[in-house]
Scaffold this motif. Structure first.
Motif, PDB file in Angstrom:
ATOM      1  N   CYS C 745       0.856  -1.195   0.000  1.00 24.99           N
ATOM      2  CA  CYS C 745       0.000   0.000   0.000  1.00 24.99           C
ATOM      3  C   CYS C 745       0.889   1.241   0.000  1.00 24.99           C
ATOM      4  O   CYS C 745       2.022   1.191   0.502  1.00 24.99           O
ATOM      5  N   ARG C 746       0.381   2.315  -0.507  1.00 28.72           N
ATOM      6  CA  ARG C 746       1.154   3.562  -0.493  1.00 28.72           C
ATOM      7  C   ARG C 746       0.213   4.743  -0.354  1.00 28.72           C
ATOM      8  O   ARG C 746      -0.881   4.753  -0.912  1.00 28.72           O
ATOM      9  N   TYR C 747       0.672   5.730   0.414  1.00 34.70           N
ATOM     10  CA  TYR C 747      -0.089   6.977   0.550  1.00 34.70           C
ATOM     11  C   TYR C 747       0.196   7.850  -0.668  1.00 34.70           C
ATOM     12  O   TYR C 747       1.324   7.910  -1.146  1.00 34.70           O
ATOM     13  N   GLY C 748      -0.822   8.496  -1.179  1.00 33.90           N
ATOM     14  CA  GLY C 748      -0.623   9.368  -2.337  1.00 33.90           C
ATOM     15  C   GLY C 748      -1.381  10.672  -2.191  1.00 33.90           C
ATOM     16  O   GLY C 748      -2.370  10.773  -1.463  1.00 33.90           O
ATOM     17  N   VAL C 749      -0.863  11.696  -2.879  1.00 29.76           N
ATOM     18  CA  VAL C 749      -1.506  13.011  -2.889  1.00 29.76           C
ATOM     19  C   VAL C 749      -1.825  13.367  -4.333  1.00 29.76           C
ATOM     20  O   VAL C 749      -1.017  13.152  -5.231  1.00 29.76           O
ATOM     21  N   MET C 750      -3.022  13.896  -4.547  1.00 23.95           N
ATOM     22  CA  MET C 750      -3.422  14.363  -5.871  1.00 23.95           C
ATOM     23  C   MET C 750      -3.466  15.877  -5.864  1.00 23.95           C
ATOM     24  O   MET C 750      -3.956  16.490  -4.916  1.00 23.95           O
ATOM     25  N   CYS C 751      -2.975  16.459  -6.946  1.00 25.83           N
ATOM     26  CA  CYS C 751      -3.108  17.903  -7.105  1.00 25.83           C
ATOM     27  C   CYS C 751      -3.891  18.199  -8.369  1.00 25.83           C
ATOM     28  O   CYS C 751      -3.916  17.420  -9.303  1.00 25.83           O
ATOM     29  N   LYS C 752      -4.532  19.354  -8.378  1.00 22.58           N
ATOM     30  CA  LYS C 752      -5.114  19.829  -9.630  1.00 22.58           C
ATOM     31  C   LYS C 752      -4.002  20.451 -10.458  1.00 22.58           C
ATOM     32  O   LYS C 752      -2.872  20.599  -9.996  1.00 22.58           O
ATOM     33  N   GLU C 753      -4.326  20.822 -11.690  1.00 21.46           N
ATOM     34  CA  GLU C 753      -3.294  21.349 -12.582  1.00 21.46           C
ATOM     35  C   GLU C 753      -2.657  22.632 -12.047  1.00 21.46           C
ATOM     36  O   GLU C 753      -1.564  23.001 -12.443  1.00 21.46           O
ATOM     37  N   ASP C 754      -3.351  23.315 -11.135  1.00 24.84           N
ATOM     38  CA  ASP C 754      -2.758  24.531 -10.578  1.00 24.84           C
ATOM     39  C   ASP C 754      -1.763  24.219  -9.457  1.00 24.84           C
ATOM     40  O   ASP C 754      -1.213  25.122  -8.841  1.00 24.84           O
ATOM     41  N   GLY C 755      -1.540  22.929  -9.195  1.00 30.92           N
ATOM     42  CA  GLY C 755      -0.524  22.537  -8.228  1.00 30.92           C
ATOM     43  C   GLY C 755      -1.029  22.437  -6.799  1.00 30.92           C
ATOM     44  O   GLY C 755      -0.257  22.153  -5.883  1.00 30.92           O
ATOM     45  N   MET C 756      -2.310  22.671  -6.596  1.00 27.05           N
ATOM     46  CA  MET C 756      -2.857  22.677  -5.236  1.00 27.05           C
ATOM     47  C   MET C 756      -3.416  21.299  -4.868  1.00 27.05           C
ATOM     48  O   MET C 756      -4.034  20.633  -5.693  1.00 27.05           O
ATOM     49  N   VAL C 757      -3.215  20.923  -3.604  1.00 26.88           N
ATOM     50  CA  VAL C 757      -3.658  19.607  -3.146  1.00 26.88           C
ATOM     51  C   VAL C 757      -5.181  19.503  -3.239  1.00 26.88           C
ATOM     52  O   VAL C 757      -5.904  20.415  -2.840  1.00 26.88           O
ATOM     53  N   PHE C 758      -5.634  18.380  -3.772  1.00 27.34           N
ATOM     54  CA  PHE C 758      -7.055  18.202  -4.050  1.00 27.34           C
ATOM     55  C   PHE C 758      -7.624  17.002  -3.289  1.00 27.34           C
ATOM     56  O   PHE C 758      -8.757  17.020  -2.816  1.00 27.34           O
ATOM     57  N   ASP C 759      -6.843  15.947  -3.129  1.00 23.47           N
ATOM     58  CA  ASP C 759      -7.318  14.804  -2.345  1.00 23.47           C
ATOM     59  C   ASP C 759      -6.098  13.968  -1.967  1.00 23.47           C
ATOM     60  O   ASP C 759      -5.021  14.131  -2.528  1.00 23.47           O
ATOM     61  N   ASP C 760      -6.293  13.080  -0.988  1.00 23.04           N
ATOM     62  CA  ASP C 760      -5.218  12.155  -0.645  1.00 23.04           C
ATOM     63  C   ASP C 760      -5.827  10.841  -0.182  1.00 23.04           C
ATOM     64  O   ASP C 760      -7.049  10.747  -0.014  1.00 23.04           O
ATOM     65  N   GLY C 761      -4.985   9.848  -0.037  1.00 22.24           N
ATOM     66  CA  GLY C 761      -5.483   8.553   0.409  1.00 22.24           C
ATOM     67  C   GLY C 761      -4.454   7.475   0.113  1.00 22.24           C
ATOM     68  O   GLY C 761      -3.403   7.747  -0.468  1.00 22.24           O
TER      69      GLY C 761
END
Lengths: 199, 97, 1047
Positions: C745-761
């Motif tokens: 398993c791995r923790y990940g962070v998603m950003c929108k194209e503007d570079g801002m954090v949008f979700d994680d899990g």
């Protein structure tokens, strides 16, 4: 540790068993077709290996016409989108059917067991179309919504897939977490016609 | 309340089944690293706001969950066409001038 | 008999059913079939309210939706009361209770009247703007006084006891209005095989035919209506909606209709639906909304007893009420003579008819004029009623000859005694609905009125709304329209035209028959229809009418500014003099005039006054009416109750509540709940007598010291399958996925194209072609849509599919040093640290059911996340609770979860971030892939100049100096506490708690340049004026090395 597993459908808490014995009259009937096998199937309908594989596994043609469904004694396949179908089988069969599909299809596809994630509500009776008209903006005239058609649509403040099974009966595919909302909504919407719970 | 023809479900549906996603045909630059800040900001932030025909992306959120495009008139709200992802509009503002 | 104005015979009322009602605490009687207005008039009630600005006594003017004065508070108690329905549209029911809305303190003696009279000259238009805006700070208190004086009604104070709902419809042809035009259109469309809906706002369908004395094919108008309705009712393709107001016409032929199902029966209806809002999508819409009569504008034209000519005809013919004894009529047209003739036929006296038109040449008079003269009624041509005398009831009128253009009084003023004045300035088509869709009305000189203009809708118009007033033509046009609409909607050829008359110009103008459409229009062939032989139009003897005169504003001997008040808009007390003053002050556009004078701003939207106001503006500016502008109406046509608009979406149905499979256990065990998105999540589980804080401390310590259990089923779960799944994750997440092995398993962070954090899990590798992604609870639908968006629009070549499995799995997290011991009792699998290390997952059985266990931790403790098919969720939960009993396993909710993760410095997206925070701002560079081949989402934006600033707000911990003080979440931070206001704010508190484990309060925050300010102080100015100090520190407060989760 007990070996008895207490299996609970999404509307377990509504206790349809008791309600069925006290609600005998009504223009609308409601039944939970519970604990069935639900499989979400994704694939490319242009690919013969996918189409043929599904057919071989289920003995059913993959419905390719938008918003249609096909069924035999063992399974129902509903078209959800050009590359997505919902397969309903007898409860407990989902793992076997998933294996059979995986064994028969080659190429790019996906199958997900979602049996715990949704339930089917069957709504019928002379006044059920009025309840449907209160709940969703689709046209329920037989010309527009013939028997066997399936649509994904907004339902009150949630969403659902609706399949017409006869002139005055429909199946609603309901997500587990929204099941209680549907139950409350259908009670409210059918109040004036009388609601009968069947098993 | 718009009445929208879903090119995948091949029929009209009520607007409440759909979500708008803004201007259509915005292509992600293939090599973002080679763009200046200004070029990148054009892709990120700048959108058309025409009075007249507009090509928009929508998603059939409560239906087939497919994204598609629409040519819509922003004054009359008339929808001239909807078309699948990957296709080009058959009607453009130039056509109607 | 107390109903002094009721005729012995006639009317469409049921004299066998007497209804009692109360108006302003006095009891009266009316009959079934009455409106509240007709019942009041029958009882001789003159004054029904007080005017908005001048507080003048006002009476009933109309018999329809135009009514500006008879606006009441209806209902007997705080729950059932309704503000502002029009008495003219309120059906009488047994024991109805109503009061005048405006008229504080009462209609017969009114404090405001004094203000109105004394201040009359001092209250020109713009009074509120000119006087009350200064000083601006006082506006709020002025407003309260004005509102009370102006009497806009009062809202119910108790919850509405009634039920409301909504219903959707689709049809080929929607007919709005069931007068002669609408009925004949519906009949023709139905006979051509269309699905038809016809709606009418009145209790009975028939419109003007219900009070017509004309014969159709030799039968009475009401018999023709009954026959037509009977045929429509027998047609299964036709839906009739009486008592149903089409209040809005929206894009793509979508209409809103409010059906009043039980308002006419009584105050509340505990069994059924009181009002139903129908939403109709029609292929073709036929507007057959008719026309409203315009009053004339003359001196003191608001004295009770002044009415529309057509209203008088309606009250006499339909309700058998003659609202007075002696009538004077002023008219610009023949049609209004019907009122005088009806009055005369009822046995009452007509004093005089002032016909504003010049004396006709002998023999050119219209039939109705001739009839009036033959009846011996005094008719004065070239005359007008220039003024009314009386205050609470008309006492007399002043009649004078006027110039042929109607602009000047030319001769001696003669006074006539009468108690009722009827006036008619012609008719205005009811084009409101057409206006709603953005269609601009078009002025027609020949009918002196606006008609619907060009439209984008599939809309046809017929009858009065099209400026067609002769009954024969109206019926013909209705039938043509119905056939045409049916053909356009169904594709069936229309039958041969029924009448040999050309369709009118406006009908063609507005008709756009092709439905607006996408590429594929008709998915299926038109069905075969059973056609019925179309009816033919009835033969009617039409009176010959002479042309009407274009006249709106009646002159007085004095100039308008000095003449007695000549009212244009009764609801807002706008006078002709006021409009002329506005014009002189430079307001020339009708839109400006309206806003300055408040013309048309009442609840009637200026139905009665707008055209007259425009005509006065046009005259004073020397322009034509169309040059002055046009009149646009917006939804709602008449006010709609909030109840109808909300429908059933109230109380527990206001928003869906989502539940996990373990909800019944949480309820039984005393959980308090928190809304997370639409989910009901346990917040904390208080034991009897515990405060929230005590419960949280107990839950936190139990988890850190033994074992706790959390229902984590609400986390979003997405099944990702396909050979390119890994590549897709690389593009969506900021960190790399190429090396994640099966079973890990791995923790990940998603950003929108503007570079801002949008979700994680956490995302786990099921096999090389399959991953299970988890998302935040609230972000789940957005993340799935985000994945689909990129796959469908940018990277369709990647072989990957996404399916939501959120609801399929029930998830329970056991966390704490004893969690392994609990798990070992439930599974045969080896769950030792060696066999099942941190950040791995296994498939096994737990409590006898198939399960996936993930060894991930959001608390920092040894944790196992058990996932089972949701139908087994409660079973498994109960088994875990039983197994954990010896370790005092403690259920905890979201609040304890928040505290435990915050002690570890783990972010919650949406709480610690707000869409303006990059992974770098969060000091999470470790989650950013440096060597990934694909330029993944968000990466390019991190090098944008603004995102490189060193003074960006960065994620840090805060330790309050006062160890027991919990900073308020959302509190703003400053570096310098003694600066003057407005202070320079440098960040805010994102999460803040008291930690039982640490023994002190702590917080997470974003602070400008915070990562370089460790150990420095920030200050928190609080709402109570005090300021507290906190030290900036690492965001990780507990077990910084992460040993505890790794055992």
């Amino acid at each position: 540790m007990s070996n008895i597993v207490n299996v609970q459908s999404p509307l377990y808490h509504a206790d349809f068993e008791s309600l069925a014995s006290v609600t005998k009259e009504g223009g609308v009937s409601l039944r939970e077709a519970k604990l069935l096998g639900h499989l979400n199937l994704r694939g490319n309908s242009d690919s013969p290996e996918f189409k043929n594989g599904v057919e071989k596994a289920l003995g059913l043609t993959l419905p390719l016409t938008p918003c249609t469904s096909l069924q035999n004694d063992d399974a129902t396949i509903m078209w959800l989108s050009p590359d997505e179908w919902l397969i309903i089988v007898e409860g407990g069969q989902e793992a076997t059917v998933e294996e059979t599909l995986r064994a028969n299809i080659t190429g790019h596809f996906a199958v997900s067991d979602i049996s715990g994630g949704q339930t089917i509500l069957e709504i019928s009776g002379p006044d059920c179309i009025k309840v449907m008209q209160k709940s969703t903006g689709y046209d329920f005239h037989l010309k527009q919504f013939p028997v066997g058609k399936v649509i994904g649509t907004a339902f009150a403040k949630s969403s659902t897939y609706i399949r017409r099974t006869s002139y005055d009966s429909f199946q609603l595919v309901v997500r587990r977490s929204f099941a209680d909302y549907f139950w409350l909504w259908l009670q409210q919407s059918s109040k004036e016609y009388g609601l009968r719970i069947t098993l | 309340m718009l009445h929208i023809y879903c090119p995948y479900c091949e029929e009209y549906r009520e607007e409440e089944e759909f979500h708008p996603h803004g201007q259509a045909h915005i292509v992600r630059p293939l090599a973002p690293e080679s763009l200046t800040d200004e070029e990148w900001s054009q892709y990120l932030f700048f959108r058309k706001n025409p009075r007249g025909l507009h090509h928009e992306m929508w998603v059939h959120a409560a239906g087939c969950r497919k994204f598609f495009n629409m040519t819509r008139h922003t004054v009359t709200y008339k929808i001239l066409e909807t078309y699948k992802m990957g296709q080009q509009p058959s009607i453009t503002a130039e056509d109607t001038q | 008999m107390s109903q002094v104005n009721r005729l012995e015979l006639g009317g469409r009322i049921n004299r066998h059913k007497t209804l009692n009602f109360t108006f302003n605490n006095k009891t009266y009687q009316g009959f079934e079939g009455d409106t509240l207005a007709s019942a009041l008039l029958a009882n001789g009630v003159d004054v029904v309210g007080r005017s908005f600005k001048y507080s003048r006594p006002r009476g009933i003017i109309t018999a329809d939706a135009q009514e500006p004065n008879a606006i009441f508070q209806i209902g007997s108690n705080d729950a059932s009361t309704i503000p502002n329905p029009r008495a003219t549209q309120t059906e009488l029911y047994q024991n109805l209770v109503c009061n005048a809305t405006n008229g504080w303190p009462n209609v017969d003696f009114d404090l405001m009247e004094t203000v109105g009279k004394v201040g009359g000259a001092a209250m020109p238009p713009g009074f509120y703007y000119k006087t009350f805006m200064f000083p601006q700070s006082m506006w709020m208190s002025y407003e309260k006084i004005i509102r009370k004086g102006a009497g806009l009604g009062s809202s119910p104070l108790q919850p509405d006891p009634d039920t409301y709902d909504k219903m959707h419809h689709h049809c080929d042809v929607m007919v709005v209005g069931a007068g002669p035009a609408g009925l004949s259109a519906a009949l023709a469309a139905a006979q051509a095989g269309s699905r038809v809906i016809i709606a009418d706002e009145q209790n009975e369908m028939g419109g003007s035919l219900l009070c017509s004395t004309q014969l159709l094919d030799g039968m009475s108008a009401s018999a023709w209506v009954a026959n037509t309705l009977s045929e429509l009712e027998q047609n299964e393709n036709v839906t009739l909606l009486p008592r149903s107001t089409v209040f809005g016409y929206f894009d793509h032929n979508f209409l809103g209709i409010n059906e009043r199902r039980s308002d006419h029966i009584g105050e509340t209806d505990s069994n059924g639906t009181r009002q139903r809002l129908h939403k109709v999508r029609a292929k073709q819409v036929i507007l057959a909304t008719g026309a409203h009569e315009r009053p004339l504008v003359f001196g003191n034209n608001d004295v009770p007893g002044c009415m529309l000519a057509s209203a008088i005809s309606t009250y006499i013919n339909r309700y058998a009420v003659v609202p007075g004894n002696t009538l004077s009529l002023m008219t610009t047209n023949d049609n209004a003579y019907k009122a005088a003739i009806a009055w005369h036929d009822a046995g009452k006296q007509v004093t005089v008819i002032a016909d504003t038109r010049p004396i006709p040449e002998a023999g050119t008079e219209g039939d109705l004029v001739k009839q009036a003269i033959e009846l011996g009624i005094k008719v004065l041509f070239g005359h007008a009623i220039i003024n009314v005398k009386g205050s609470k009831r008309v006492k007399s009128v002043e009649v004078a000859p006027i110039s042929s253009n109607g602009e000047k009084v030319e001769g001696e003023v003669v006074s006539y005694t009468c108690d009722t004045v009827a006036s008619s300035g012609g008719w205005s088509p009811v084009l409101h609905l057409s206006s709603h869709t953005g269609s601009k009305p078009v002025w027609r000189d020949d009918i002196q009125g606006f008609v619907p203009g060009k439209t984008e809708q599939a809309q046809l118009i017929c009858g009065g709304v099209n400026g067609v007033y002769s009954l024969t033509q109206v019926l013909n046009e209705g039938m043509q329209c119905g056939a045409k609409a049916s053909q356009a909607a169904t594709g069936e050829p229309a039958q041969e035209p029924l009448a040999d008359q050309e369709p009118s110009a406006a009908l063609e103008l507005s008709a756009e028959l092709e439905p607006s459409a996408g590429k594929k229009l008709s998915a299926e062939p038109a069905p075969k229809l059973k056609l019925v032989e179309p009816s033919s139009a009835p033969v009617i003897k039409e009176p010959v009418e002479a042309p009407a005169m274009a006249l709106f504003h009646i002159p007085h001997v004095k100039p308008t500014s000095r003449a007695p008040k000549q009212f244009v808009d009764y609801q807002n007390d706008v006078t002709a003099a006021g409009i002329e003053l506005a014009n002189r002050e430079g307001f020339e556009s009708i839109e400006h005039v309206k806003r300055y004078t408040a013309l048309g701003f009442g609840t009637d939207q200026g139905k009665l006054g707008n055209i007259n106001g425009m005509a006065i503006t046009a005259k004073s500016l020397g322009k034509t009416i169309p040059e002055t502008g046009t009149t646009i109406f917006r939804p709602m046509y008449t006010p709609v109750t909030f109840g109808a608009l909300s429908g059933s979406d109230v109380k527990h149905l206001f928003d869906p509540a989502r539940f996990t499979a373990m909800h019944s256990w949480h309820l039984a065990n005393g959980a308090e709940f928190e809304d997370v998105g639409q989910w009901k999540r346990p917040w904390y589980f208080p034991k009897p007598g515990e405060t929230m804080q005590q419960a949280l401390q107990r839950e936190c310590l139990a988890t850190r010291n033994s074992v706790g259990i959390l229902d984590a089923s609400t986390l979003g779960k997405i099944d990702i399958q396909g050979k390119d799944a890994r590549e897709f994750l690389n593009r969506i997440y900021t960190n790399p996925w190429s090396q994640l092995a099966v079973g890990k398993c791995r923790y990940g962070v998603m950003c929108k194209e503007d570079g801002m954090v949008f979700d994680d899990g956490v995302t786990s590798c099921i096999n090389d072609n399959r991953f299970l992604m988890t998302t935040t609870t609230g972000g789940a639908p957005a993340v799935l849509s985000w994945l689909e968006l990129w796959h469908q629009t940018e990277w369709p070549e990647l072989e990957v599919y996404f399916s939501t499995v959120t609801d399929h799995w029930s998830t329970m997290t056991i966390s704490g040093p004893n969690s392994r011991k609990v798990l070992e009792k439930l599974t045969d699998a080896d769950v030792s640290n060696e066999a099942f290390p941190y950040m791995g997952w296994i498939a096994t059985e737990v409590a006898g059911v198939k399960a996936r266990i993930f060894r991930i931790s959001f608390t920092g403790e040894l944790s196992f996340e058990i996932n089972v098919q949701a139908n087994h969720g409660l079973h498994t939960w109960e088994a875990v609770m039983a197994a954990g009993e010896e370790f005092d396993i403690t259920p905890y909710g979201t609040e304890t979860m928040h505290i435990l993760r915050a002690e570890k410095g783990f972010i919650i997206v949406g709480q610690d971030t707000d869409g303006s925070v990059t992974p770098q701002d969060l000091d999470m560079n470790w989650v950013v892939g440096k060597k990934k081949e694909f330029n993944y989402l968000g990466k390019r934006s991190w090098t944008r100049e603004d995102n490189q600033r060193s003074d960006r707000k960065q994620f840090v911990g805060l330790k309050p100096k006062d160890k027991n003080f919990v900073l308020p979440e959302g509190a703003q931070l400053v570096f310098e506490p003694n600066q003057s206001i407005p202070m320079t704010m440098v960040g805010h508190v994102t999460s803040s708690y008291y930690s039982a484990c640490l023994g002190h309060s702590f917080a997470l925050a974003v602070v400008k340049g915070g990562l370089d300010r460790m150990g420095q102080s920030v200050f928190v100015p609080l709402a109570d004026g005090t300021t507290v100090e906190a030290e900036i520190c690492s965001s990780v407060f507990y077990d910084a090395k992460g040993d505890r989760q790794n055992v």
